[in-house]
Structure formats: C-alpha cells, structure tokens
Design an enzyme around this catalytic site. Sequence first.
Site, PDB file in Angstrom:
ATOM      1  CD  GLU B 208      -3.132  -0.910   0.430  1.00  0.00           C
ATOM      2  OE1 GLU B 208      -3.555   0.265   0.367  1.00  0.00           O
ATOM      3  OE2 GLU B 208      -3.674  -1.865  -0.164  1.00  0.00           O
ATOM      4  CB  CYS B 242      -1.366   7.195   1.662  1.00  0.00           C
ATOM      5  SG  CYS B 242      -2.601   6.303   2.605  1.00  0.00           S
TER       6      CYS B 242
END
Lengths: 473, 495
Positions: B208, B242
């Site tokens: 990720e 993010c």
Amino acid sequence: MESQKKVIERLRAAFRSGVTIPQHFRLTQLKALLSLLEENETQILEAMHKDLAKPKFEAVLSEIDLVVNDVCFAINNLHSWMQPNYVGTNLATKLDDCFVRREPLGVVLIIGAWNYPLQLILLPLIGAIAAGNCALMKPSEISAATEKLLADLIPRYLSQECFAVMCGGAEETKQLLENRFDHIFYTGSQAVARSILQAAAVHLTPVTLELGGKCPCLIYGRLDIKAAAKRLVWAKYFNAGQSCVAPDYVLCTVEMRDALLPAITQAIEEFYGSQIQKSVDYGRIVTDRHWDRLIDLLGKSEGKVVIGGEIDKEEKYFAPTVIIDLQESDALMQEEIFGPILPIITIESLEQGINFINQREKPLALYAFSDEPQIVTTVLERTSSGGFCSNDGIVHMTLPGLPFGGVGASGMGSYHGRWTFETFSHRRGCMFRGWGLERIGALRYPPYKESNLSWLRWATTAKKKGWGECSVL
Amino acid sequence: MEKLTVDEARKAFSSGRSRPLQYRKQQLRALLRLITEHQADITAALKQDLNRSEFDTPLFELIGLEHEIKVAEKELSDWASPQPARKSLVTINDDVYIQAEPLGVVLIIGAWNYPWALTLQPLIGAIAAGNAAVVKPSELSQNSSSLLKQLLPHYLDKEMYPVVTGGVPETQELLRQCFDHIFYTGNSTVGKLIMEAAARHLTPVTLELGGKSPCYIDKNCDIAVACRRITWGKFANCGQTCIAPDYILCHPSIQNKVIEELRLTLLEFYGEEPQTSPDYGRIINQRHFERVLTLMEGCTVAVGGGSDKTQCYIAPTVLRDVLPHSRIMQEEIFGPVLPIISISDVSEVIHFINEREKPLALYVFSSDKKVIKRMLNETTSGGVVVNDVMMHYTVTSLPFGGVGNSGMGRYHGKHTFDQLSHHRACLIKSLAMESLNKARYPPLTPSRLRRAKFFMTSRLCTCAQATCAWAVIATMLALGLLIALLIVLLKDPVA
C-alpha cells in the site's frame, strides 16, 4: 527484426490510444483467436508432435480444446465481467454510488513454458485481451516448433499494434525483463521465478507465478483399486509425466502398494499396449538434456524399478516407470521429477502420510485417493496446496470455474476462466457523492466538538446486519 | 532475536490453534477490547507522535478499526465457508468449490501517519483468515509503537501475534526470514526493497504505497462545497495522509475563487492562528519538516506559508500558479501544502494525469456528467471519489489499494481476508462411474475422441445464448402445461 524496446513502445502507444478498451475490440480479438485455433489445428498438432511427440489425443484434449473452451467462455461472459459491480452502502451513504470497476493494467508480459506450449501462452493471453490490455508473449524456446508457429500465426490473426510475440532464449528474456511492464505472467521453475520477481521489484510490477513442485498422491483406506490405478496412470503418464500437476509420487501402505502394482501394470497395458514405444498415444521427453536429467536421477536413486525402466536415447523415449523401496533422502525425492518415473513411498498411517506432506513445500496440486470420505476430508483439512483433487488427477484444472494457481513455493496468483480476467485487471474502487447533505457531512469538520463525535459514533455503529458498510459519514 | 520471534510464530501456527473460527473470533473480540479500553492511552500516544487532536483519533483511526472488527466477526463464517464453483458435464456429480485457507505467518509492516489504523487493519484480516502475524509498527511514531508492543501481548495470543519494534536494522533482519505474505504500507522506494527481499523466498506481497493524488475542480461545480471537502481531506493529520488530495488542477478563471474558498474554510476550521488550534497537527519529525519546506521554495504562496521549526509546525498553505516542472510536483508532498495548477481544458487535465505515475486516489469535483464520465474512463488510479475526498476509504465493501507505482493488492473488509488467504480449488470426486472416464483414456479412436471432446467442453453449459433459448422454450412449455392444467381443472363437469 524489431528491437525489444521498439516492440514494447509500439504496444504502449497502442494501449495509450485506448484502442483495446471497447468491448467490441476485445471480442473481435478473442474471435480471431478462436479462428486461429480452428483454422490451424493440423499445423498446431504437427508442431507439438515435433516438439514433444505429443500424442494427437493429448494435444487435442489438453491444448487445443482447453484453449477453445476458455476463449468461448470469455466471449460468452465478457460483457458481464466488464460491468461495474455495485457494493452495499448503508444509511449514511445511501445517496452515494459505490462500485468497483475493472480496468486494464496496460502492457503485460506473458512467458510460456515448453510442456504445454500452446495452453500456457494462450490461456493467459485470453484474460489479457478480455481485460483490455496489450500483451507481449514470450513462448519457450525449448518447444521450438510451437514457438515458431505462434510467432507466425499470432500477427496474422490478432492486432499487430496490440499483441506481439518475441522469440529467444534466456539471454533475451533477461533483457526483456529490464523493461517496465504492468504485469508479468510467468509459468516455469522456481529458480527462474526468483529472478523474475527481483526484476519486477525494480518497477513495482505485480506478477503471477505458476510454478511447480512435487505433487503428492496419498492413497489410503478402502478403495476401488482398478479405478484408482487407471486414473493415477492416466494423470501420471500424460505428456510422459511432464505436467506441473502430474502426481509426482505416491504415499501408501505396503499392502496398498502390493495391490496397486498389478493394477498399474494392467492400466499401462490397456492404455499403451504391450509395446509402449510403438504406441502413438505415449509421448517423449522434450530434449536430450531433459532426458539425461531423468536418467541421471534414476541412476542416483536407491530404489527398485518394478515396472518399466526401458529407455531409448535416440527417440528420447522413457517407459512408464514405477520405483519402490525409496527413502525420503532419495535423489528422486529432492526435486520435481517432471518425467514418467513414479516413486511409491510406503507409510504406516495416515498421520505419517500427512506429516510427510506438511514437512515439504506446499505443492501445486495434492491428490487423495480413497473411497472413505472421512479420509479425504482429513487430508484436505490438514494440508495446503494450490489445488486439491480427490480420486483423480489433473482434471481439476480443466474447470473454468476453479482458480488454477499455486501457494508458497508452487506460485502466487491464479488464472483460468474469469480468474485470468481478474489477474489482468485493476479493481478500482469508485465513489460518487452528491452535493447535498453538506450539513451532515459537516459533522466531520473541525473545530471538533464532543457532540459531533457522538453523532458520528452513533451513525457508524449500525448494528443491523447489512448496514455495517460505511464506518465514517 | 527477530528469527526467534518468527520461528515461534510459525510454531504457534503449526499447532493449528488459529484455524477454528471460534479462536479467530475470540482474538478479534480481544482486539476490540484493547481499542475500547485504552482509547485514552492511544489518544495520548498519538498526541505525542503527531499532535493529533483527541477527536481526530477516534475519527480517523479507532472508529474505522472498531467497525472492521465487528464486520469481520459477524461475517467470518460466511467468508470462511466453501464457495461452490461452476461444474462441467463430466463433474456434474462431484463437489466443486473454492476453500479459503490461511497462508501461515504474515508480516505486517505499519506506517507512522496512522500508526493504529494502518497496522491493526491488516492484522484484523490476518486473524480472520487464520494466520499468525508478526506486527512491525513504524519506529517514527515511537509512542504508538511502544504502546502497541506493551498492550498487544496482554490481549492477543502473544506467540501467534508478536510485536517487533525497532528501526531499519530490525526490519531488515525480519525481511531475511521466510514469511507466507508480507503486507507493507509506506512509500514506493521502500516498497521496491520489500518486494526484492520477498523475491528471495517467493513470498507474495501487498504494497500500500502512495503518490501524488490529483484533485480536479471543474468550472461547473459547487466550488464552495468542493473547497470545504478538499480542505478537510488535505489538512487533516497535517496533510500526512496517503490519500490526501496532493494537488489541485483547475481552470485559470476559477483559481481565485478556489483560493478564497480554501482560505475561508481554513479560517473556519482552524481559526486565525492554526498553530494554537487544538485540532491542527504537526509534522512527524525534523527531517520531514525540512523536506516539505524545501518543496515550497520558489512557489507563490496564496494562503499561509508560515512555519515554526521548534514545533515542526507548518501553517496550512495554498500555492498558486504552480508550474508542472517545479520541485513540489516531483514527489508526494505528504504535508499541509496545496499547490494549484491551472489547466484550461479537460483533455489536457486527463493528459497531465496520465503522463504521471498511477496515483493511489483520484478526485473529481464536477456537476457535469460528461466530464465525470471522461475522467473516470480515460484515467486510472487506485480508487476514485467524485465530489468528495478520501471517503471511499471508509466503505468496507470497496477494495482499497493502489495500481502501478501506488501499490499492488487491496484490502478492507472481506478484501483483507481474501488477500491474506489462499483460495484453494477443490474437486471432490468418487471412484465410481469409471466408465465415463473411458472417453479420455488412450488408445485413441475417433469415437473416443469425439466423446471426450463432448464431455470436456463446457460450451454446453456456458453459452449464454443457448441457455437463454432453453429458458424461453422451457418457460413456454411450462406455461402451456399450466394453461392445460387450468383448463382441465376449470372445465365444468359434464352433467
């Protein structure tokens, strides 16, 4: 001949142009692939016969028909595969649209293997096309006739802008891997797989690895020995044992072994006649090098050959062979055999057999033969493997509804049927929100208040089943 | 030391005790108790690590975790049960299904920006899938990782789910061990190293990662609402998310309005002096503080721009007329600085986005359906939200993950369970009906081949048109029979 870089640039430009996206294009290409198979069956059979002396029977069932099946499956289901699937929303997000879109990855690399030279390149290609990608294929140079045929036929049927075939050996493959792809699909050995993964890591390219290993075949309990022997023999000696899912070795009790041996002998005779070398239904070893490896393994083995053992170097012929009285440390038990030698290792209990299997790397396939369902269930639950089949061999991989792939050392990822489409797609999570309800949305904004927080907490702890999809407003 | 921990976890897994669903549910419930009983401690740790406000902690970390645990516990029996698969004619009497199985020992490497959510959410899936897991929280969020190391063994099976703390050397030592899956959240540079380390053991990975998530504001939209939502997403956690909107793309004619709305919203959220607002965070450390400030050099500040080195404080900042080749556009900002790039044409916007690495998230603000459709169809990204930011993260049924440089694999809800399971294809046959098998055995005769082809092709079962035709014929026949039956039943008996 176009350089590797130029070919990849061409494919990338084609992908960027968006030509592979429309359903119509994908269907046209899949139908063209179908025509390729239907119109060139004879040539394909000849090429595979040249490479592996592949018996016509095997080539039709396990190569041509398998691929034709999968293409038809893709053509028939492409429309539904391409639809976005809407996911559940709860009270808070009822006015929003949440769905998953399948999107193509871009330019993918498919590296095939020599033992099923058609299937192992074309089955991944079907999914790559269906998912809307461009693809570069690198068939195995070891099955040279099929490689040449694919290089000739693919550009004649499929879009040359979007799909290309690259020929060559280890050196060319290494160079190819320095380029950036959006997915790499590799079928082959563990050793090479490691270097493929390392090359992929440089570009953060996802990979699918279809590897191998020693597929155990546990035979235990009450069973129909004749039927079991036939299925075992069929699965083992298909393609002269050169299948990644062939039962590599058998585990059974001494009594079972003694009952099996005559049944195996009989099955071999029924299938290939008394002069096996003359049977058109029995294959050959692919190259001299591979043949030498098998001879070497057999030579190093301390077991006793009880069936077969006949060889002919010129024809690369190796008779269907069964070997017994081996120990765990035997040469034949140290690597995947990938040939028509079947070791039978004796065990004293089911427990011992299961432990034997679990002490080793997870295999690509695991077989359990028994007429007692409890035994099959025990083996299934106490082991792990890519796939599992009871009371038969190999056939589980012919079902398009089952994902075909390994786990651990036998590989990562899966394909066949819809799974190939998923492998070559990106699942994009999408959320469409409206402009309204900004007042409710404002509960999440600073300056933070304790009261807002308790409202949010209440809204998210929806206890009713099916409501619990969204955690924050 | 790390090797010992991993070996113990493997031993715990091999004991088989993580397989029964009862055990998994028990561990999940224990994890839930950890979170609810120690909310105050977790909040305090996050305040130390990131100056996270006490309301942000439940909002961004804990509520999500609690929800995920409850979903997993509720749905686990469904997820773990065999999924039947399509049969062919020759397997019509067999059992054909896919069984989810644990992989073994999973390594979970967390990140510092949401140290609890990003470390524990993968753990929830690992537990649900029946695996053992070695948890390695980020050393940058020191207080959180020490607290986790202290608490987890008191609630969960400590051999099955050990916590390993430490920095780069400890992580490298861990990566030398053999795992059955590695789940990493962080940046692309380290992601490549993780994948390379995993390659040695042929270990599958979920990465990720991040990237620059573009945010396009169309001329045709409610700019005020758009800017409120963007402000919320961008400046939460001081921009260290993010999936925060990294930069804005908009038409030159609306740039001023966008800046004004952002400024007004910032005022509303954090007041005149954000440095004094309890709701505004800080940069994690000096290194990142310097990094973000350097990125701003040479750009025109429209809002904010202030900083305070002693507190690692950077004011919420908006930059205007940013040029595509400027430094701030070359890497993920991961800070409270929002560049605006003016682009006149939707086609150019799409081209701009596609020239760059595939982002983790893409945001589109527009009321024009055509624009939305184009943006969706002509770009790609991990996820996409239209008319808001970041909210897709909260829908557990949506797969959350990147593509290309922004990552591989996906999770949340059932997706984590699937990602950390092996889906084993199972075909359960009996030894009966052996005569059916004759068709596939050698020696080859033309009739045998024909029969084998018939049985093994699935064309009969998969042709949608043929099925439709059958359905229509069958319905007509059924209707006909029904009508006949009705006639018979309703016919007056002959007197």
